[in-house]
Design a protein around this motif. Structure first.
Motif, PDB file in Angstrom:
ATOM      1  N   GLY A   1     -10.178  -2.411 -12.208  1.00  0.00           N
ATOM      2  CA  GLY A   1      -9.365  -1.451 -12.949  1.00  0.00           C
ATOM      3  C   GLY A   1     -10.132  -0.179 -13.261  1.00  0.00           C
ATOM      4  N   SER A   2     -11.358  -0.336 -13.744  1.00  0.00           N
ATOM      5  CA  SER A   2     -12.193   0.845 -14.024  1.00  0.00           C
ATOM      6  C   SER A   2     -12.529   1.588 -12.742  1.00  0.00           C
ATOM      7  N   SER A   3     -12.712   0.830 -11.656  1.00  0.00           N
ATOM      8  CA  SER A   3     -13.042   1.467 -10.382  1.00  0.00           C
ATOM      9  C   SER A   3     -11.920   2.371  -9.896  1.00  0.00           C
ATOM     10  N   MET A   4     -10.672   1.989 -10.175  1.00  0.00           N
ATOM     11  CA  MET A   4      -9.556   2.850  -9.800  1.00  0.00           C
ATOM     12  C   MET A   4      -9.701   4.226 -10.426  1.00  0.00           C
ATOM     13  N   ALA A   5     -10.044   4.239 -11.714  1.00  0.00           N
ATOM     14  CA  ALA A   5     -10.177   5.515 -12.416  1.00  0.00           C
ATOM     15  C   ALA A   5     -11.441   6.256 -12.001  1.00  0.00           C
ATOM     16  N   SER A   6     -12.563   5.545 -11.857  1.00  0.00           N
ATOM     17  CA  SER A   6     -13.821   6.216 -11.524  1.00  0.00           C
ATOM     18  C   SER A   6     -13.814   6.748 -10.094  1.00  0.00           C
ATOM     19  N   ILE A   7     -13.260   5.967  -9.155  1.00  0.00           N
ATOM     20  CA  ILE A   7     -13.161   6.444  -7.779  1.00  0.00           C
ATOM     21  C   ILE A   7     -12.252   7.659  -7.718  1.00  0.00           C
ATOM     22  N   ASP A   8     -11.127   7.585  -8.434  1.00  0.00           N
ATOM     23  CA  ASP A   8     -10.181   8.695  -8.395  1.00  0.00           C
ATOM     24  C   ASP A   8     -10.809   9.988  -8.914  1.00  0.00           C
ATOM     25  N   SER A   9     -11.646   9.873  -9.953  1.00  0.00           N
ATOM     26  CA  SER A   9     -12.270  11.064 -10.530  1.00  0.00           C
ATOM     27  C   SER A   9     -13.227  11.737  -9.557  1.00  0.00           C
ATOM     28  N   THR A  10     -13.912  10.945  -8.722  1.00  0.00           N
ATOM     29  CA  THR A  10     -14.891  11.522  -7.805  1.00  0.00           C
ATOM     30  C   THR A  10     -14.298  11.821  -6.434  1.00  0.00           C
TER      31      THR A  10
ATOM     32  N   VAL B   1       1.037   6.847  -6.213  1.00  0.00           N
ATOM     33  CA  VAL B   1       1.978   6.889  -5.094  1.00  0.00           C
ATOM     34  C   VAL B   1       2.695   8.241  -5.064  1.00  0.00           C
ATOM     35  N   TRP B   2       3.080   8.716  -6.242  1.00  0.00           N
ATOM     36  CA  TRP B   2       3.719  10.039  -6.331  1.00  0.00           C
ATOM     37  C   TRP B   2       2.763  11.124  -5.833  1.00  0.00           C
ATOM     38  N   CYS B   3       1.491  11.026  -6.232  1.00  0.00           N
ATOM     39  CA  CYS B   3       0.491  11.991  -5.752  1.00  0.00           C
ATOM     40  C   CYS B   3       0.439  11.994  -4.220  1.00  0.00           C
TER      41      CYS B   3
ATOM     42  N   PHE C   1      -3.129   6.491  -2.045  1.00  0.00           N
ATOM     43  CA  PHE C   1      -2.509   5.217  -1.682  1.00  0.00           C
ATOM     44  C   PHE C   1      -3.484   4.041  -1.769  1.00  0.00           C
ATOM     45  N   ILE C   2      -4.803   4.308  -1.716  1.00  0.00           N
ATOM     46  CA  ILE C   2      -5.760   3.195  -1.790  1.00  0.00           C
ATOM     47  C   ILE C   2      -5.737   2.514  -3.156  1.00  0.00           C
ATOM     48  N   ASN C   3      -5.135   3.177  -4.164  1.00  0.00           N
ATOM     49  CA  ASN C   3      -5.037   2.537  -5.477  1.00  0.00           C
ATOM     50  C   ASN C   3      -4.034   1.390  -5.483  1.00  0.00           C
ATOM     51  N   VAL C   4      -3.095   1.369  -4.538  1.00  0.00           N
ATOM     52  CA  VAL C   4      -2.037   0.357  -4.558  1.00  0.00           C
ATOM     53  C   VAL C   4      -2.592  -1.055  -4.352  1.00  0.00           C
ATOM     54  N   PRO C   5      -3.387  -1.342  -3.302  1.00  0.00           N
ATOM     55  CA  PRO C   5      -3.921  -2.709  -3.167  1.00  0.00           C
ATOM     56  C   PRO C   5      -4.871  -3.084  -4.299  1.00  0.00           C
ATOM     57  N   LEU C   6      -5.651  -2.121  -4.797  1.00  0.00           N
ATOM     58  CA  LEU C   6      -6.535  -2.413  -5.928  1.00  0.00           C
ATOM     59  C   LEU C   6      -5.715  -2.818  -7.149  1.00  0.00           C
ATOM     60  N   ALA C   7      -4.641  -2.090  -7.387  1.00  0.00           N
ATOM     61  CA  ALA C   7      -3.795  -2.384  -8.549  1.00  0.00           C
ATOM     62  C   ALA C   7      -3.145  -3.758  -8.421  1.00  0.00           C
ATOM     63  N   ALA C   8      -2.763  -4.139  -7.208  1.00  0.00           N
ATOM     64  CA  ALA C   8      -2.146  -5.453  -7.006  1.00  0.00           C
ATOM     65  C   ALA C   8      -3.105  -6.567  -7.418  1.00  0.00           C
TER      66      ALA C   8
END
Length: 526
Positions: free
Chosen positions: A38-47, A110-112, A188-195
């Motif tokens: 979960g944290s990786s989703m946010a940290s990866i997205d920021s960088t 997904v919207w992004c 879109f890479i956040n979708v499998p992580l979120a699942a």
């Protein structure tokens, strides 16, 4: 930036809702999996997004101001609402708010990815920021509530280590995706992580909450924070193209300033404020937060503009531009344990003077490269020195912030420091953008004197200035004139970039001075 640590281990609170297995060790492993991803989703997205900004600017026909908003819209809502997100978890259940945050973050991702225009992307990033404000504080709060005191430090260490690794992977992964596929797939890479996160959270992560949490949330403070910061950031960013005399610019700045003033007044009067201002009565707490603001303003502003230099001026491929930053998080990861031990050996004051000073030297080295040259002799030394300075700073800063307040307020202190760091980066990008734009225009004007462009070409170029280094050349120029003009544009951006780096270095030096003035190793935990 310190981490948000919440309530202590509470056996009753942890198992207020059953999970699929009663084995505590198994539960704790699932908790680590869910919170790390979960944290990786946010940290990866920021960088990952920063590396893609030059490509976004080109493919969406966006201006430099537009791409600032791609980052600022997300950062605004995270910075303004992250403390509310933590309070919601304490009141309504940490797992519940964490999973809501993950879901909202993913839908916004997904919207992004589907956004056909830059302004749709900006609105989607705003929604993503709201999800991030719920997700980010929840991860460590769940760890703090699930692990007993004797294992909590180890769990947080594992969480921190994997977070550092994902921060290192993010820019390289982002560059590779942009180069080999499309910027749309970054989101879109956040979708499998979120699942995986949602499955693990709902299946194995126990619910927890703070039975003593106030039922009255500081919604007025949250609204004032969003409007206040939003108004100031809007005014600063739009001033680059419209000027401070424009009605919408100065009115936004005025409204933002008034709302920030009202926020401070409201927080001083509420019984359960989002920001307990009484904590700032501690000289050490005030000093460390001022240090945080100055240092993270320097870092956030500098790292925002670096990819534009690497890709648009130095002509790095996106993957190479992402890899250029890898030494920074690697040093943070390798040296974090050593720097944390410095506080026990020499106190916090000396590392918090030396660390920001080294970081300032690294930022100063960013001003050396012009256009061209090998990475190893241009930007690598700067990234290496900057990483060393920050590695020496972060752990002592965290320890000092947490030790500056009574133990019962450590969660609030950590959350405030986290928010201060995010606000600093938010404002710095806006201010640095003004500096870079003005220096870019002045430098380009000087170069145009010798080029003797025809009037239509000058008019075309004037309309392109807002794109900075991505400015398109006027049609119909000779090859020699086109080459000279492209070089002038690149060097004008380098001139502005150097000013930004010197300003960042000055802020880092100022943060070291704050350490010298405010910190006293003789002070003890309350």
């Amino acid at each position: 930036m310190t981490k948000i640590v919440k309530q202590p281990y509470d056996e009753g609170a942890i198992h207020s809702q059953p999970c699929m297995t009663s084995d505590p060790m198994s539960v704790q492993r699932w908790v680590l999996l869910a919170t790390i991803l979960g944290s990786s989703m946010a940290s990866i997205d920021s960088t990952i997004v920063n590396v893609a900004l030059p490509t976004l600017q080109t493919e969406l026909s966006a201006t430099a101001t537009d791409v600032q908003w791609v980052v600022e819209s997300y950062a605004l809502f995270v910075a303004a609402l992250i403390l509310v997100g933590g309070a919601l978890g304490d009141l309504f259940g940490r797992r519940r708010i964490f999973t809501i945050g993950v879901t909202l973050f993913t839908l916004a991702s997904v919207w992004c990815g589907l956004s056909p225009t830059v302004w749709q992307l900006i609105w989607a990033r705003s929604l993503q920021g709201i999800g991030g404000a719920l997700l980010i504080p929840g991860s460590l709060a769940i760890i703090g509530a699930t692990f007993p005191p004797e294992r909590r430090g180890s769990a947080i260490g594992i969480w921190s280590g994997f977070t550092a690794i994902t921060s290192a992977i993010g820019p390289v992964l982002g560059g590779w995706i942009v180069e080999r596929a499309s910027w749309h797939w970054l989101f879109f890479i956040n979708v499998p992580l979120a699942a995986i996160v949602l499955g693990a959270s709902l299946w194995q992560v126990p619910e927890s909450r703070d039975p003593e949490a106030s039922s009255r949330l500081d919604w007025l403070g949250a609204v004032l924070a969003v409007v206040g910061l939003g108004g100031i950031v809007y005014g600063l960013i739009e001033s680059s193209s419209r000027g401070f005399g424009a009605i919408r610019v100065w009115s936004a700045l005025a409204i933002g300033t008034i709302c920030v003033g009202l926020f401070i007044r409201v927080e001083s009067q509420l019984a359960a404020p989002m920001v307990p201002l009484k904590l700032f009565a501690s000289r050490t707490f005030s000093g460390t937060n001022l240090l945080t603001f100055l240092l993270y303003a320097a870092l956030g502003g500098a790292l925002f503009f670096l990819p534009f230099n690497l890709i648009q001026v130095q002509h790095y491929a996106p993957t190479a531009a992402g890899a250029a930053l890898v030494p920074f998080p690697i040093l943070m990861f390798l040296l974090s344990r050593w720097s944390g031990g410095l506080v026990d050996r020499v106190g916090a004051r000396l590392p918090l003077i030396i660390g920001p000073t080294i970081a300032a030297f690294g930022l100063g080295l960013m001003t050396v490269p012009s256009s061209g040259g090998s990475y190893w002799t241009t930007f690598f030394p700067a990234v290496l020195v900057l990483g060393l300075g920050m590695a020496m700073t972060v752990a002592p800063l965290t320890t000092t912030v947490m030790g500056a307040v009574p133990i019962r307020y450590t969660g609030a202190a950590s959350g405030i420091n986290n928010a201060v760091a995010r606000v600093a980066g938010l404002l710095a990008i806006a201010v640095f953008g003004i500096v870079l734009t003005n220096v870019f225009n002045a430098s380009l004007d000087r170069s145009l004197v010798s080029l003797d462009l025809p009037l239509p070409a000058r008019q075309f170029l004037d309309n392109q200035r807002i794109n900075l280094a991505a400015a398109k050349l006027p049609p119909g120029l000779s090859d020699s004139t086109s080459t000279a003009l492209r070089s002038a544009i690149a060097l004008a951006f380098v001139a502005g970039f150097r000013w930004v780096m010197w300003l960042a270095a000055g802020l880092a030096i100022a943060s070291a001075a704050i350490s010298a003035l405010f910190l006293d190793d003789r002070s003890q935990r309350h």
